[in-house]
Motif scaffolding. Structure first.
Motif, PDB file in Angstrom:
ATOM      1  N   LEU A  56       0.857  -1.327   0.033  1.00 53.47           N
ATOM      2  CA  LEU A  56       0.019  -0.097   0.048  1.00 53.47           C
ATOM      3  C   LEU A  56       1.039   1.077   0.068  1.00 53.47           C
ATOM      4  CD1 LEU A  56      -2.776   1.093   0.317  1.00 53.47           C
ATOM      5  CD2 LEU A  56      -2.624   1.112   2.686  1.00 53.47           C
ATOM      6  N   ASP A  57       0.709   1.956  -1.218  1.00 54.36           N
ATOM      7  CA  ASP A  57       1.656   3.294  -1.292  1.00 54.36           C
ATOM      8  C   ASP A  57       0.758   4.288  -0.553  1.00 54.36           C
ATOM      9  OD1 ASP A  57       3.984   2.036  -2.429  1.00 54.36           O
ATOM     10  OD2 ASP A  57       2.672   2.038  -4.195  1.00 54.36           O
ATOM     11  N   LEU A  58       1.218   5.105   0.126  1.00 54.77           N
ATOM     12  CA  LEU A  58       0.110   6.348   0.464  1.00 54.77           C
ATOM     13  C   LEU A  58       0.167   7.438  -0.438  1.00 54.77           C
ATOM     14  CD1 LEU A  58       1.455   6.552   4.379  1.00 54.77           C
ATOM     15  CD2 LEU A  58      -0.266   5.170   3.531  1.00 54.77           C
ATOM     16  N   THR A  59       1.430   7.725  -0.849  1.00 51.97           N
ATOM     17  CA  THR A  59       1.401   8.769  -2.119  1.00 51.97           C
ATOM     18  C   THR A  59       1.808   8.206  -3.401  1.00 51.97           C
ATOM     19  OG1 THR A  59       3.781   9.738  -1.674  1.00 51.97           O
ATOM     20  CG2 THR A  59       1.986  10.256   0.099  1.00 51.97           C
ATOM     21  N   GLN A  60       1.578   9.186  -4.375  1.00 53.09           N
ATOM     22  CA  GLN A  60       2.083   8.828  -5.524  1.00 53.09           C
ATOM     23  C   GLN A  60       3.436   9.293  -6.009  1.00 53.09           C
ATOM     24  OE1 GLN A  60      -1.652   9.404  -8.367  1.00 53.09           O
ATOM     25  NE2 GLN A  60      -1.601  10.959  -6.883  1.00 53.09           N
ATOM     26  N   GLY A  61       4.201   9.676  -4.779  1.00 59.09           N
ATOM     27  CA  GLY A  61       5.393  10.278  -5.221  1.00 59.09           C
ATOM     28  C   GLY A  61       5.805  11.593  -6.223  1.00 59.09           C
ATOM     29  N   GLU A  62       4.506  12.417  -6.048  1.00 59.74           N
ATOM     30  CA  GLU A  62       4.646  13.324  -6.920  1.00 59.74           C
ATOM     31  C   GLU A  62       5.398  14.457  -6.863  1.00 59.74           C
ATOM     32  OE1 GLU A  62       0.965  14.341  -4.305  1.00 59.74           O
ATOM     33  OE2 GLU A  62       2.096  12.645  -4.935  1.00 59.74           O
ATOM     34  N   LEU A  63       6.201  14.696  -5.731  1.00 60.35           N
ATOM     35  CA  LEU A  63       6.936  15.684  -5.451  1.00 60.35           C
ATOM     36  C   LEU A  63       8.642  15.233  -5.866  1.00 60.35           C
ATOM     37  CD1 LEU A  63       5.988  17.479  -2.105  1.00 60.35           C
ATOM     38  CD2 LEU A  63       5.555  17.848  -4.547  1.00 60.35           C
ATOM     39  N   GLY A  64       8.764  13.836  -6.124  1.00 61.48           N
ATOM     40  CA  GLY A  64       9.954  13.500  -6.693  1.00 61.48           C
ATOM     41  C   GLY A  64      10.654  14.211  -7.971  1.00 61.48           C
ATOM     42  N   THR A  65      11.898  14.398  -7.888  1.00 63.28           N
ATOM     43  CA  THR A  65      12.730  15.246  -8.491  1.00 63.28           C
ATOM     44  C   THR A  65      12.641  14.585 -10.076  1.00 63.28           C
ATOM     45  OG1 THR A  65      14.189  16.223  -6.974  1.00 63.28           O
ATOM     46  CG2 THR A  65      14.741  16.428  -9.213  1.00 63.28           C
ATOM     47  N   ARG A  66      12.906  13.450  -9.927  1.00 62.41           N
ATOM     48  CA  ARG A  66      12.895  12.481 -11.275  1.00 62.41           C
ATOM     49  C   ARG A  66      11.904  11.943 -11.587  1.00 62.41           C
ATOM     50  NH1 ARG A  66      18.778  11.863 -12.537  1.00 62.41           N
ATOM     51  NH2 ARG A  66      18.167   9.618 -13.477  1.00 62.41           N
ATOM     52  N   GLY A  67      11.196  11.816 -12.911  1.00 61.32           N
ATOM     53  CA  GLY A  67      10.154  10.924 -13.293  1.00 61.32           C
ATOM     54  C   GLY A  67       8.878  11.593 -13.053  1.00 61.32           C
ATOM     55  N   THR A  68       7.811  11.067 -13.408  1.00 60.62           N
ATOM     56  CA  THR A  68       6.301  11.576 -13.039  1.00 60.62           C
ATOM     57  C   THR A  68       5.533  10.604 -12.214  1.00 60.62           C
ATOM     58  OG1 THR A  68       5.805  10.361 -15.336  1.00 60.62           O
ATOM     59  CG2 THR A  68       6.650  12.824 -15.554  1.00 60.62           C
ATOM     60  N   ILE A  69       4.281  11.065 -12.160  1.00 61.74           N
ATOM     61  CA  ILE A  69       3.391  10.362 -11.472  1.00 61.74           C
ATOM     62  C   ILE A  69       3.030   8.878 -12.412  1.00 61.74           C
ATOM     63  CG2 ILE A  69       0.826   9.904 -10.852  1.00 61.74           C
ATOM     64  CD1 ILE A  69       1.051  12.904  -9.764  1.00 61.74           C
ATOM     65  N   GLU A  70       3.066   9.227 -13.599  1.00 58.13           N
ATOM     66  CA  GLU A  70       2.770   8.168 -14.612  1.00 58.13           C
ATOM     67  C   GLU A  70       3.771   7.299 -14.606  1.00 58.13           C
ATOM     68  OE1 GLU A  70       0.012  11.493 -15.283  1.00 58.13           O
ATOM     69  OE2 GLU A  70       2.364  11.320 -15.574  1.00 58.13           O
ATOM     70  N   THR A  71       5.142   7.602 -14.585  1.00 54.19           N
ATOM     71  CA  THR A  71       6.296   6.711 -14.604  1.00 54.19           C
ATOM     72  C   THR A  71       6.353   5.828 -13.305  1.00 54.19           C
ATOM     73  OG1 THR A  71       7.786   8.259 -14.143  1.00 54.19           O
ATOM     74  CG2 THR A  71       7.508   7.875 -16.349  1.00 54.19           C
ATOM     75  N   ARG A  72       6.065   6.677 -12.197  1.00 52.52           N
ATOM     76  CA  ARG A  72       6.230   6.119 -10.947  1.00 52.52           C
ATOM     77  C   ARG A  72       4.970   4.972 -10.902  1.00 52.52           C
ATOM     78  NH1 ARG A  72       8.951   9.005  -7.103  1.00 52.52           N
ATOM     79  NH2 ARG A  72       9.022   7.176  -5.637  1.00 52.52           N
ATOM     80  N   TYR A  73       3.834   4.961 -11.627  1.00 54.25           N
ATOM     81  CA  TYR A  73       3.004   3.953 -11.573  1.00 54.25           C
ATOM     82  C   TYR A  73       3.367   2.675 -12.360  1.00 54.25           C
ATOM     83  CZ  TYR A  73      -1.304   6.186  -8.911  1.00 54.25           C
ATOM     84  OH  TYR A  73      -2.208   6.525  -8.029  1.00 54.25           O
ATOM     85  N   ALA A  74       4.038   3.223 -13.524  1.00 53.39           N
ATOM     86  CA  ALA A  74       4.416   2.023 -14.270  1.00 53.39           C
ATOM     87  C   ALA A  74       5.454   1.228 -13.505  1.00 53.39           C
ATOM     88  CB  ALA A  74       4.927   2.412 -15.659  1.00 53.39           C
ATOM     89  N   GLU A  75       6.392   2.008 -12.976  1.00 56.19           N
ATOM     90  CA  GLU A  75       7.618   1.327 -12.299  1.00 56.19           C
ATOM     91  C   GLU A  75       6.940   0.466 -10.891  1.00 56.19           C
ATOM     92  OE1 GLU A  75      10.588   4.804 -13.391  1.00 56.19           O
ATOM     93  OE2 GLU A  75       9.722   4.909 -11.526  1.00 56.19           O
ATOM     94  N   ALA A  76       6.365   1.073 -10.032  1.00 54.75           N
ATOM     95  CA  ALA A  76       5.726   0.300  -9.192  1.00 54.75           C
ATOM     96  C   ALA A  76       4.984  -0.930  -9.634  1.00 54.75           C
ATOM     97  CB  ALA A  76       4.656   1.271  -8.513  1.00 54.75           C
ATOM     98  N   ALA A  77       4.026  -1.040 -10.791  1.00 51.75           N
ATOM     99  CA  ALA A  77       3.539  -2.085 -11.232  1.00 51.75           C
ATOM    100  C   ALA A  77       4.531  -3.102 -11.709  1.00 51.75           C
ATOM    101  CB  ALA A  77       2.610  -1.788 -12.494  1.00 51.75           C
TER     102      ALA A  77
END
Length: 245
Positions: free
Chosen positions: A36-57
């Motif tokens: 269970l991820d609490l946030t989408q990591g949207e404040l991360g310097t590198r990547g985007t919300i979309e890439t984080r979802y793809a990487e998490a999957a």
């Protein structure tokens, strides 16, 4: 889906970096495990919300977890308050985990410590009957309190209460971490995007070094460490004899 084990991380990649070896171990033993991820990591310097979802999957597939969900709390701005506690209580009651793996209680990134406290609080409150929550279908949920909340070690070192041998699954663990190709250095992306604390080649070396150090403490090649605010008891000494040191 009822889970045996639920790993909760404030950012996608927290679980992979800190306790994915333990997750993989338990899955290989036939346990049902989720993230269970609490946030989408949207404040991360590198990547985007979309890439984080793809990487998490992709990481979830590598680990073999049975479910991965995201509560979409605000990265950097969530709080350990009633609103966020209720949201997390609902998830805990949905998955009914026996054990929760949670962020560190104190760490370099302020989100980690705040999330660790939020998770510990929500796990306790989820066991109180008079706190009412409903599932996604509007049905009243039953109270549920995990038997243990184990806080994994992140950037700062803390003396662990429990060490888990992950030697047999270490390579699979590192593959799951490297699924976050926008976050960490790799030969394909190199240093695309601004340099960050975790994007240098040395960072992944430090991840390996930490696992080696933890493993040495118990006489194995690699291990992951956890802190428990609740004392861990055993029913007999045979449990000790199952661990080679």
């Amino acid at each position: 889906m009822k889970l045996d084990l639920l790993a909760i991380g404030v950012h996608p990649d927290d679980v992979e970096l800190s306790c994915s070896g333990t997750l993989i171990n338990e899955i290989k033993r036939g346990k049902k495990a989720g993230i269970l991820d609490l946030t989408q990591g949207e404040l991360g310097t590198r990547g985007t919300i979309e890439t984080r979802y793809a990487e998490a999957a992709k990481a979830a597939e590598i680990m073999g977890v049975h479910v991965r969900a995201n509560l979409k709390m605000r990265d950097g701005f969530f709080r350990n308050d009633e609103e966020h506690q209720l949201k997390l209580i609902q998830a805990i009651r949905t998955y009914q985990p026996e054990v929760v793996l949670a962020n560190a209680l104190d760490d370099r990134h302020p989100d980690h410590g705040r999330a660790g406290q939020l998770i510990a609080t929500a796990c306790f409150l989820a066991g109180l009957t008079k706190i009412e929550t409903k599932d996604v279908n509007g049905n009243q949920q039953q109270r549920w309190r995990p038997k243990y909340v184990l806080h994994y070690l992140q950037d700062w070192y803390h003396e662990p209460d429990l060490l888990v041998d992950i030697s047999d699954v270490f390579e699979q663990r590192m593959e799951a971490i490297k699924a976050y190709s926008t976050q960490f250095f790799n030969t394909v992306n190199g240093h695309e995007g601004p340099q960050t604390y975790i994007s240098s080649p040395d960072f992944l070396d430090s991840v390996t070094g930490r696992a080696r150090m933890m493993g040495k403490r118990i006489g194995v090649k690699y291990a992951e460490g956890f802190i428990s605010e609740k004392k861990i008891g055993i029913s007999n000494l045979d449990a000790l004899l199952q661990v080679e040191t």
